[in-house]
Scaffold this motif. Sequence first.
Motif, PDB file in Angstrom:
ATOM      1  N   TYR A  24      31.799  52.743  37.500  1.00  0.00           N
ATOM      2  CA  TYR A  24      32.296  51.441  37.953  1.00  0.00           C
ATOM      3  C   TYR A  24      31.146  50.442  37.984  1.00  0.00           C
ATOM      4  O   TYR A  24      30.094  50.715  38.562  1.00  0.00           O
ATOM      5  N   SER A  29      35.195  39.480  32.468  1.00  0.00           N
ATOM      6  CA  SER A  29      34.259  40.369  33.169  1.00  0.00           C
ATOM      7  C   SER A  29      33.030  40.713  32.340  1.00  0.00           C
ATOM      8  O   SER A  29      32.128  41.396  32.830  1.00  0.00           O
ATOM      9  N   ASN A  59      29.552  46.690  38.710  1.00  0.00           N
ATOM     10  CA  ASN A  59      29.616  45.392  39.391  1.00  0.00           C
ATOM     11  C   ASN A  59      29.279  44.323  38.364  1.00  0.00           C
ATOM     12  O   ASN A  59      28.122  44.090  38.045  1.00  0.00           O
ATOM     13  N   GLY A  68      38.306  46.245  31.875  1.00  0.00           N
ATOM     14  CA  GLY A  68      37.989  45.239  32.882  1.00  0.00           C
ATOM     15  C   GLY A  68      38.880  44.028  32.727  1.00  0.00           C
ATOM     16  O   GLY A  68      39.479  43.809  31.666  1.00  0.00           O
ATOM     17  N   ASN A 123      34.243  45.480  37.449  1.00  0.00           N
ATOM     18  CA  ASN A 123      34.854  44.863  38.630  1.00  0.00           C
ATOM     19  C   ASN A 123      34.277  43.471  38.848  1.00  0.00           C
ATOM     20  O   ASN A 123      33.047  43.284  38.806  1.00  0.00           O
ATOM     21  N   TYR A 171      45.624  44.279  36.654  1.00  0.00           N
ATOM     22  CA  TYR A 171      45.597  45.082  37.874  1.00  0.00           C
ATOM     23  C   TYR A 171      46.901  45.849  38.100  1.00  0.00           C
ATOM     24  O   TYR A 171      46.923  46.829  38.850  1.00  0.00           O
TER      25      TYR A 171
END
Length: 480
Positions: free
Chosen positions: A450, A277, A452, A273, A377, A435
């Motif tokens: 994944y 994060s 949140n 991440g 994410n 990224y």
Amino acid sequence: MAELAGPWPPPAGAYAEERELFRLLQNMLEELIIHQPDDPIQFMINHLKQNNDDAPRICVLGPPASGKTTVALWLCKRLGAIRISQETLLFKEALALTEEAKAYKERKEKIPNALWASLIQERLSNVDCIKQGWILEGFPENQEQAWILQSSGIIPRHVVVLYAPDAVLIERNSGKRIDPITEEVYHTTFDWPRDMLIQERLVKPEDPSEKEISKKLLEYHRSFPGIFQVYQKVLKSINADQPSMDVLSQVLTYVQTRHRSAAPFTPRIVFCGPPGSGKSLQAALLAQKYGVVNICCGQLLKEIVAGKTKLGELIKTYIDSGYQVPDKLVMKILTERLNALDCMTNGWVLYGFPRDVEQGKQLQESHFVPNRVFFFNLPYESIVERLSQRRIDPVTGERYHTTFRPAPTPEIQARLRQNPRDKEENIEMCVESYYRNIKELEDFYEDAFYVNADQDPFAVFEFIESCIIKPLPCKKFKSS
């Protein structure tokens, strides 16, 4: 006295988990106990040849007009399984006991539970059901049938129970129409086909009157608690009083899940991440609750440097000059740490590595194959808010945040300092670097979850915990 056997080395443990050897042996043992064959070895050989441990075994239950037929037919199309219902057993199969069952029907007598169970057992013993799996629609009808099926070795992996208010079911029953060609069920109000050809060929089934269906509903409500008692560990109730696609979606999601396994499981977890994060917090929570070893790659390198060994001095030169430590050195340190007894025994959660697909491949080639990978994410604005407002007390080493955890006194507030890496321009560089490489890494870890990360940390932890507990989808392996 013989020494206790140590933990399996990583390659052996990974192979056993990946091929699900424990589940394979457990399934064979269950089949042996149920069928009690005279030749257990030959029986196990035949069982392995069938290769059907992942074939669907589903019961679709519910009161009259709840949509069992629609759900069962749809599942058969999606999963390639064989549908078994009262109608198929009595009118579409040439079974040894079919005529006997029909005779009861013609005399308007109730077909005995044992006879239904024998019909089902005979049908499910056919090759198509063994290979493709099966969906029992409307069976078992009561606890006695459930027990007879269980004792015959007919044990569903998933039981779907549809429910709706009785008033809705009675209204549905009066408007039901059936396509005689496809056997699909429609409704004059709720689900009328658009195709004119289908509309013209629809027929009204010989369904019971409102009084009769009320009687059947009462009988169902009396029987269901007994069925629930038998199947409660594999049973999912789904509200049928909602749009049909919502019902079907929920049913499919459930029947594709795999139940928790009793297999030995050593967690090998990787968190990926962007900075800020919450990887370090979630790793700490996992380590605290489950005793897994918390490994931050960056912190591990700092510890090596602090040890003032030759390797530490070599790494220090890279860190001091602002260069990235070569992957070869990082893997050398990680290999030694992950091979330590505490990691092999308790499992580990690793973050800060891998950062790109090449590092992911190196980790795998070193036989450290994670069995859970999470990608965190978080929107860029949230990353900046979390990191740019971090402060540290140079006296106590305590960390604060100007918004989420402000200093308790003006005196402490006055002496707080910001780490240079938490300045916005440095944050932007780190995020861009993350990224730049992450897409290929996501493709490499195709079974990753994944997360949140832009929510309460404990909500994030609950999601991570649930993903660790539930089994991954089954993979088919080609024989070499």
